[in-house]
Scaffold this motif. Structure first.
Motif, mmCIF file in Angstrom:
data_model
loop_
_atom_site.group_PDB
_atom_site.id
_atom_site.type_symbol
_atom_site.label_atom_id
_atom_site.label_comp_id
_atom_site.label_asym_id
_atom_site.label_seq_id
_atom_site.Cartn_x
_atom_site.Cartn_y
_atom_site.Cartn_z
ATOM 1 N N ASP A 190 1.566 1.875 -1.245
ATOM 2 C CA ASP A 190 1.296 1.441 -2.620
ATOM 3 C C ASP A 190 0.834 -0.011 -2.654
ATOM 4 O OD1 ASP A 190 1.929 3.915 -3.626
ATOM 5 O OD2 ASP A 190 3.969 3.355 -4.277
ATOM 6 N N THR A 191 1.506 -0.839 -1.877
ATOM 7 C CA THR A 191 1.143 -2.261 -1.826
ATOM 8 C C THR A 191 -0.280 -2.431 -1.301
ATOM 9 O OG1 THR A 191 3.447 -2.849 -1.437
ATOM 10 C CG2 THR A 191 1.815 -4.508 -0.880
ATOM 11 N N THR A 206 15.349 8.000 5.391
ATOM 12 C CA THR A 206 14.974 7.918 3.980
ATOM 13 C C THR A 206 14.430 6.538 3.652
ATOM 14 O OG1 THR A 206 16.699 9.528 3.435
ATOM 15 C CG2 THR A 206 15.839 8.207 1.631
ATOM 16 N N VAL A 207 15.095 5.510 4.133
ATOM 17 C CA VAL A 207 14.646 4.135 3.888
ATOM 18 C C VAL A 207 13.271 3.916 4.519
ATOM 19 C CG1 VAL A 207 15.122 1.720 4.453
ATOM 20 C CG2 VAL A 207 16.941 3.175 3.572
ATOM 21 N N LYS A 208 13.040 4.464 5.714
ATOM 22 C CA LYS A 208 11.738 4.314 6.369
ATOM 23 C C LYS A 208 10.649 4.994 5.552
ATOM 24 C CE LYS A 208 13.043 3.762 11.216
ATOM 25 N NZ LYS A 208 12.983 4.347 12.560
ATOM 26 N N ARG A 209 10.949 6.192 5.017
ATOM 27 C CA ARG A 209 9.956 6.891 4.197
ATOM 28 C C ARG A 209 9.639 6.088 2.938
ATOM 29 N NH1 ARG A 209 13.188 12.303 4.823
ATOM 30 N NH2 ARG A 209 12.551 12.863 6.925
ATOM 31 N N ILE A 210 10.681 5.598 2.291
ATOM 32 C CA ILE A 210 10.477 4.798 1.082
ATOM 33 C C ILE A 210 9.671 3.549 1.396
ATOM 34 C CG2 ILE A 210 11.673 3.407 -0.660
ATOM 35 C CD1 ILE A 210 13.941 5.506 -0.578
ATOM 36 N N LEU A 211 9.998 2.896 2.484
ATOM 37 C CA LEU A 211 9.279 1.691 2.893
ATOM 38 C C LEU A 211 7.815 2.001 3.178
ATOM 39 C CD1 LEU A 211 9.429 -1.316 3.578
ATOM 40 C CD2 LEU A 211 10.053 -0.676 5.907
ATOM 41 N N SER A 212 7.567 3.121 3.853
ATOM 42 C CA SER A 212 6.175 3.504 4.132
ATOM 43 C C SER A 212 5.422 3.758 2.832
ATOM 44 C CB SER A 212 6.135 4.767 4.999
ATOM 45 O OG SER A 212 6.709 4.529 6.250
ATOM 46 N N GLN A 224 6.096 2.475 -0.100
ATOM 47 C CA GLN A 224 5.907 1.184 -0.758
ATOM 48 C C GLN A 224 4.787 0.392 -0.096
ATOM 49 O OE1 GLN A 224 9.764 -0.668 -0.747
ATOM 50 N NE2 GLN A 224 10.419 0.353 -2.635
ATOM 51 N N GLN A 225 4.728 0.451 1.228
ATOM 52 C CA GLN A 225 3.658 -0.259 1.933
ATOM 53 C C GLN A 225 2.295 0.332 1.579
ATOM 54 O OE1 GLN A 225 4.949 0.017 6.018
ATOM 55 N NE2 GLN A 225 6.027 -1.942 5.943
#
Length: 164
Positions: free
Chosen positions: A109-110, A98-104, A106-107
């Protein structure tokens, strides 16, 4: 002459050796009495070798059964602990995904926002350059005196507004 007094043995053990049957019978009698008394003593006190061995073997069996029960209990405890650890590991792995998906996300979006900022920066730079070139062009061209519109022009503008 021959002295007969010298032929007699003075040692008492030698005298016993002269009657071997009596000596053997006495030793046999003592052995039988001793063995019988030991057998009677063990029979009445309950310490016969066979019962001692049976009791000892039963105690060993009971200890072995208790030890195997303890091993089974410990094994079950270890299995439960291992299953809990596996479950916890699965939860942690799910959280990590889940954290990896969220991080991806966010990346992504960034990156998208960075591209938009770069585009806006280029647009602002382009506007600055065009503004600067427009000012430079105004500075180069002579200024023309413009006539201020009179009252009549203002009145006609008001009149048009009121009609609408």
């Amino acid at each position: 002459m021959i002295d007969l007094a010298e032929d007699k043995p003075t040692n008492p053990l030698l005298r016993l050796g002269a009657q071997p049957i009596a000596l053997t019978a006495a030793a046999l009698f003592l052995l039988i009495v001793g063995a019988t008394s030991i057998a009677i003593w063990r029979a009445y006190t309950g310490h016969a070798p066979e019962t001692d061995r049976a009791v000892a073997s039963r105690q060993l069996q009971v200890r072995a059964a208790q030890a195997s029960e303890q091993l089974v209990e410990k094994t079950k405890g270890l299995e439960a602990t291992q299953q809990e650890s596996i479950d916890q590991l699965q939860v942690v792995q799910d959280q990590l995904l889940t954290v990896k998906r969220i991080l991806s996300a966010q990346q992504a979006d960034t990156k998208r926002l960075s591209e938009q900022v770069a585009t806006l920066t280029e647009s602002v730079d382009g506007l600055r350059q065009s503004s600067a070139s427009a000012r430079a062009t105004e500075a180069e061209t002579p200024t023309v005196n413009r006539r201020k519109p009179g009252r009549r022009a203002h009145a006609s503008a008001r009149h048009r507004k009121s009609r609408s």
